[in-house]
Design a protein around this motif. Sequence first.
Motif, PDB file in Angstrom:
ATOM      1  N   GLU A   1       0.842  -1.198   0.000  1.00  0.00           N
ATOM      2  CA  GLU A   1       0.000   0.000   0.000  1.00  0.00           C
ATOM      3  C   GLU A   1       0.875   1.245   0.000  1.00  0.00           C
ATOM      4  OE1 GLU A   1      -2.685   1.369   3.448  1.00  0.00           O
ATOM      5  OE2 GLU A   1      -3.962   0.079   2.216  1.00  0.00           O
ATOM      6  N   SER A   2       0.551   2.183  -0.900  1.00  0.00           N
ATOM      7  CA  SER A   2       1.365   3.394  -1.027  1.00  0.00           C
ATOM      8  C   SER A   2       0.669   4.629  -0.476  1.00  0.00           C
ATOM      9  CB  SER A   2       1.703   3.632  -2.510  1.00  0.00           C
ATOM     10  OG  SER A   2       0.515   3.860  -3.253  1.00  0.00           O
ATOM     11  N   GLY A   3      -0.584   4.481  -0.097  1.00  0.00           N
ATOM     12  CA  GLY A   3      -1.343   5.619   0.408  1.00  0.00           C
ATOM     13  C   GLY A   3      -2.174   6.300  -0.647  1.00  0.00           C
ATOM     14  N   ASP A   4      -2.028   5.892  -1.905  1.00  0.00           N
ATOM     15  CA  ASP A   4      -2.802   6.510  -2.986  1.00  0.00           C
ATOM     16  C   ASP A   4      -3.327   5.416  -3.914  1.00  0.00           C
ATOM     17  OD1 ASP A   4      -4.003   8.239  -4.716  1.00  0.00           O
ATOM     18  OD2 ASP A   4      -2.153   8.925  -5.684  1.00  0.00           O
ATOM     19  N   ALA A   5      -4.227   4.602  -3.372  1.00  0.00           N
ATOM     20  CA  ALA A   5      -4.765   3.488  -4.143  1.00  0.00           C
ATOM     21  C   ALA A   5      -5.538   3.984  -5.355  1.00  0.00           C
ATOM     22  CB  ALA A   5      -5.660   2.618  -3.255  1.00  0.00           C
ATOM     23  N   GLU A   6      -6.263   5.084  -5.181  1.00  0.00           N
ATOM     24  CA  GLU A   6      -7.040   5.627  -6.295  1.00  0.00           C
ATOM     25  C   GLU A   6      -6.121   6.098  -7.420  1.00  0.00           C
ATOM     26  OE1 GLU A   6     -10.227   5.674  -6.907  1.00  0.00           O
ATOM     27  OE2 GLU A   6     -10.816   4.730  -5.022  1.00  0.00           O
ATOM     28  N   GLY A   7      -5.031   6.761  -7.040  1.00  0.00           N
ATOM     29  CA  GLY A   7      -4.086   7.240  -8.045  1.00  0.00           C
ATOM     30  C   GLY A   7      -3.438   6.089  -8.796  1.00  0.00           C
ATOM     31  N   LEU A   8      -3.077   5.031  -8.062  1.00  0.00           N
ATOM     32  CA  LEU A   8      -2.483   3.860  -8.704  1.00  0.00           C
ATOM     33  C   LEU A   8      -3.473   3.197  -9.642  1.00  0.00           C
ATOM     34  CD1 LEU A   8      -0.204   1.846  -9.056  1.00  0.00           C
ATOM     35  CD2 LEU A   8      -0.997   0.667  -6.976  1.00  0.00           C
ATOM     36  N   SER A   9      -4.720   3.109  -9.208  1.00  0.00           N
ATOM     37  CA  SER A   9      -5.762   2.505 -10.044  1.00  0.00           C
ATOM     38  C   SER A   9      -5.939   3.301 -11.333  1.00  0.00           C
ATOM     39  CB  SER A   9      -7.088   2.452  -9.271  1.00  0.00           C
ATOM     40  OG  SER A   9      -8.122   1.937 -10.079  1.00  0.00           O
ATOM     41  N   HIS A  10      -5.940   4.637 -11.222  1.00  0.00           N
ATOM     42  CA  HIS A  10      -6.089   5.492 -12.403  1.00  0.00           C
ATOM     43  C   HIS A  10      -4.893   5.322 -13.343  1.00  0.00           C
ATOM     44  CE1 HIS A  10      -7.342   8.897 -14.848  1.00  0.00           C
ATOM     45  NE2 HIS A  10      -6.106   9.384 -14.736  1.00  0.00           N
ATOM     46  N   GLU A  11      -3.703   5.236 -12.759  1.00  0.00           N
ATOM     47  CA  GLU A  11      -2.493   5.092 -13.567  1.00  0.00           C
ATOM     48  C   GLU A  11      -2.499   3.763 -14.320  1.00  0.00           C
ATOM     49  OE1 GLU A  11       2.359   5.514 -12.956  1.00  0.00           O
ATOM     50  OE2 GLU A  11       0.976   5.827 -11.274  1.00  0.00           O
ATOM     51  N   LEU A  12      -2.879   2.675 -13.620  1.00  0.00           N
ATOM     52  CA  LEU A  12      -2.959   1.367 -14.272  1.00  0.00           C
ATOM     53  C   LEU A  12      -4.016   1.362 -15.364  1.00  0.00           C
ATOM     54  CD1 LEU A  12      -2.626  -1.347 -11.469  1.00  0.00           C
ATOM     55  CD2 LEU A  12      -1.032  -0.842 -13.322  1.00  0.00           C
TER      56      LEU A  12
ATOM     57  N   ALA B   1     -10.431  -3.898 -11.857  1.00  0.00           N
ATOM     58  CA  ALA B   1     -11.159  -3.501 -10.650  1.00  0.00           C
ATOM     59  C   ALA B   1     -10.235  -3.558  -9.445  1.00  0.00           C
ATOM     60  CB  ALA B   1     -12.369  -4.409 -10.429  1.00  0.00           C
ATOM     61  N   GLN B   2     -10.478  -2.665  -8.504  1.00  0.00           N
ATOM     62  CA  GLN B   2      -9.707  -2.700  -7.267  1.00  0.00           C
ATOM     63  C   GLN B   2     -10.142  -3.893  -6.420  1.00  0.00           C
ATOM     64  OE1 GLN B   2      -8.796   0.846  -5.007  1.00  0.00           O
ATOM     65  NE2 GLN B   2      -9.552   2.157  -6.656  1.00  0.00           N
ATOM     66  N   LEU B   3      -9.181  -4.456  -5.724  1.00  0.00           N
ATOM     67  CA  LEU B   3      -9.417  -5.589  -4.826  1.00  0.00           C
ATOM     68  C   LEU B   3      -9.028  -5.168  -3.420  1.00  0.00           C
ATOM     69  CD1 LEU B   3      -9.714  -8.518  -3.812  1.00  0.00           C
ATOM     70  CD2 LEU B   3      -7.502  -9.025  -4.867  1.00  0.00           C
ATOM     71  N   SER B   4     -10.007  -5.133  -2.543  1.00  0.00           N
ATOM     72  CA  SER B   4      -9.742  -4.758  -1.153  1.00  0.00           C
ATOM     73  C   SER B   4      -9.260  -5.995  -0.396  1.00  0.00           C
ATOM     74  CB  SER B   4     -11.018  -4.196  -0.506  1.00  0.00           C
ATOM     75  OG  SER B   4     -10.796  -3.885   0.846  1.00  0.00           O
ATOM     76  N   ILE B   5      -7.974  -5.983  -0.026  1.00  0.00           N
ATOM     77  CA  ILE B   5      -7.378  -7.118   0.683  1.00  0.00           C
ATOM     78  C   ILE B   5      -7.519  -6.882   2.181  1.00  0.00           C
ATOM     79  CG2 ILE B   5      -5.282  -8.465   1.048  1.00  0.00           C
ATOM     80  CD1 ILE B   5      -4.311  -7.490  -1.687  1.00  0.00           C
TER      81      ILE B   5
ATOM     82  N   ALA C   1       1.360  -5.155   7.142  1.00  0.00           N
ATOM     83  CA  ALA C   1       0.616  -6.019   6.222  1.00  0.00           C
ATOM     84  C   ALA C   1      -0.575  -5.277   5.620  1.00  0.00           C
ATOM     85  CB  ALA C   1       0.157  -7.276   6.948  1.00  0.00           C
ATOM     86  N   HIS C   2      -0.260  -4.225   4.884  1.00  0.00           N
ATOM     87  CA  HIS C   2      -1.297  -3.447   4.202  1.00  0.00           C
ATOM     88  C   HIS C   2      -0.958  -3.415   2.713  1.00  0.00           C
ATOM     89  CE1 HIS C   2      -2.736  -2.360   8.109  1.00  0.00           C
ATOM     90  NE2 HIS C   2      -1.620  -1.704   8.425  1.00  0.00           N
ATOM     91  N   TYR C   3      -1.899  -3.920   1.896  1.00  0.00           N
ATOM     92  CA  TYR C   3      -1.591  -4.088   0.481  1.00  0.00           C
ATOM     93  C   TYR C   3      -2.739  -3.588  -0.385  1.00  0.00           C
ATOM     94  CZ  TYR C   3       1.597  -7.140   2.920  1.00  0.00           C
ATOM     95  OH  TYR C   3       2.517  -7.623   3.807  1.00  0.00           O
ATOM     96  N   THR C   4      -2.366  -3.149  -1.574  1.00  0.00           N
ATOM     97  CA  THR C   4      -3.350  -2.729  -2.568  1.00  0.00           C
ATOM     98  C   THR C   4      -3.484  -3.839  -3.605  1.00  0.00           C
ATOM     99  OG1 THR C   4      -2.751  -0.399  -2.286  1.00  0.00           O
ATOM    100  CG2 THR C   4      -3.909  -1.004  -4.315  1.00  0.00           C
ATOM    101  N   GLY C   5      -4.737  -4.212  -3.883  1.00  0.00           N
ATOM    102  CA  GLY C   5      -4.956  -5.312  -4.808  1.00  0.00           C
ATOM    103  C   GLY C   5      -5.799  -4.903  -6.011  1.00  0.00           C
ATOM    104  N   PHE C   6      -5.663  -5.693  -7.072  1.00  0.00           N
ATOM    105  CA  PHE C   6      -6.438  -5.460  -8.294  1.00  0.00           C
ATOM    106  C   PHE C   6      -6.876  -6.791  -8.897  1.00  0.00           C
ATOM    107  CE2 PHE C   6      -3.607  -1.827  -7.912  1.00  0.00           C
ATOM    108  CZ  PHE C   6      -4.461  -0.756  -8.130  1.00  0.00           C
ATOM    109  N   PHE C   7      -8.077  -6.781  -9.465  1.00  0.00           N
ATOM    110  CA  PHE C   7      -8.495  -7.847 -10.364  1.00  0.00           C
ATOM    111  C   PHE C   7      -8.226  -7.362 -11.781  1.00  0.00           C
ATOM    112  CE2 PHE C   7     -11.552  -8.884  -6.859  1.00  0.00           C
ATOM    113  CZ  PHE C   7     -11.152 -10.196  -6.650  1.00  0.00           C
TER     114      PHE C   7
END
Length: 394
Positions: free
Chosen positions: A14-25, A42-46, A321-327
């Motif tokens: 987790e980088s603190g900007d999940a929305e920004g990472l999602s937009h970039e991807l 889609a974002q995946l909430s882990i 143990a905080h992570y950002t996930g994607f489908f």
Amino acid sequence: MPSDQSTWLVSVPESGDAEGLSHELSTKLCSTSKSVLPSNLAQLSIPSFKTGTLDSLVTLSEELPKHDTFFTATVAKTVDTLRNLLNNDPSKLSQHILVNEQPVDTYILRGWSWNEGRYGVQRSLREMLDVLNKEMTSIDNVMKTKLNNYNLAKGSLVQMQRKKTGNLSVRSLVDIVRQEHFINDSEYLQTVLVAVPKNLVKEWNAKYERLTGMVVPRSSVLISADDEYSLFAVVVFKRVHDDFVQKCRDNKFIVREFTFSEEAIDKQREELEAADTTEKELWTELLQLSRTNFSEAFQILVHLKVVQLFVESVLRYGLPAHYTGFFIKPEPKATKRVLATLQAQFAYLGQRANPDKLKGKSGGGADDAVGEYQNLLEQEYFDFVLFEIPWIVL
């Protein structure tokens, strides 16, 4: 290389900007390379599970692939059962291969969330895995029992129906002969049924009276015929029955042993109707059960994949143990482009990931450490964590 027929689960710290990472991807995968449809990212909430000790995580990491194989196989077997029941009709399958009454992709890609009510994250990962495994084992056992019951009923029905098919030398004669074809209540005479090959009918008519003595002249009556055989009834004296049967065999005429009985005919007809009813009832029951259990099994499989994703992320990146996930569901034949985009996007994680750290664990026996974590070191490695959910292809 990940499969080109699977939906990917990807995890990064987790980088603190999940929305920004999602937009970039989304920009790189959907707009620039067009490797993924916007609706298939889609974002995946882990969830923040209890991590436990490093040794417990490594043990789980060793066990999880075995459970993954079993869970995936159970889902696949349930789909195969539905295929067989629905004659592999895609339009019908699409009405039954659903998760919570919605298509599989909708379940995964339209706001998937961990089922907290059913699998509370207050449990340890070991307890979570045991619950998931218990549920999937129960589904597998129920499906095996119900499928076996249906197959037995269907086999019995097919066997009965098979007696009504085939040529006149082998098929059941219940629906062909009638009472008037037989001499009943005679002390000396009896009727014999003979299936004669089509190419021997003239020979039969010419010689049946002389096959043995005591054959009633002109008693041969044609009852039925198909493409291969003609069925005749002929009257003989009981005392020559066995000799007549043997002479028929010698001349390639097939004697059909049959005793006319209204009671037996009615019983056979009732048994066939009962078998047909039972097969239809069990078919309906198995179809409903397979539909329900596919939905349940697929959800359990996805939850197991998320547990795998979390465990591998902790081992790879450590705490917190905080992570950002994607489908991510790549377009057909776009697997390599998607993988290259992700590799470039997350190349910075290479220094944080842990495979090299495992080799130097505990200062002393590096070789011992490598042996202990051999399974982890042999896994296909990316700078991000990736697991796959196979597509359900209709």
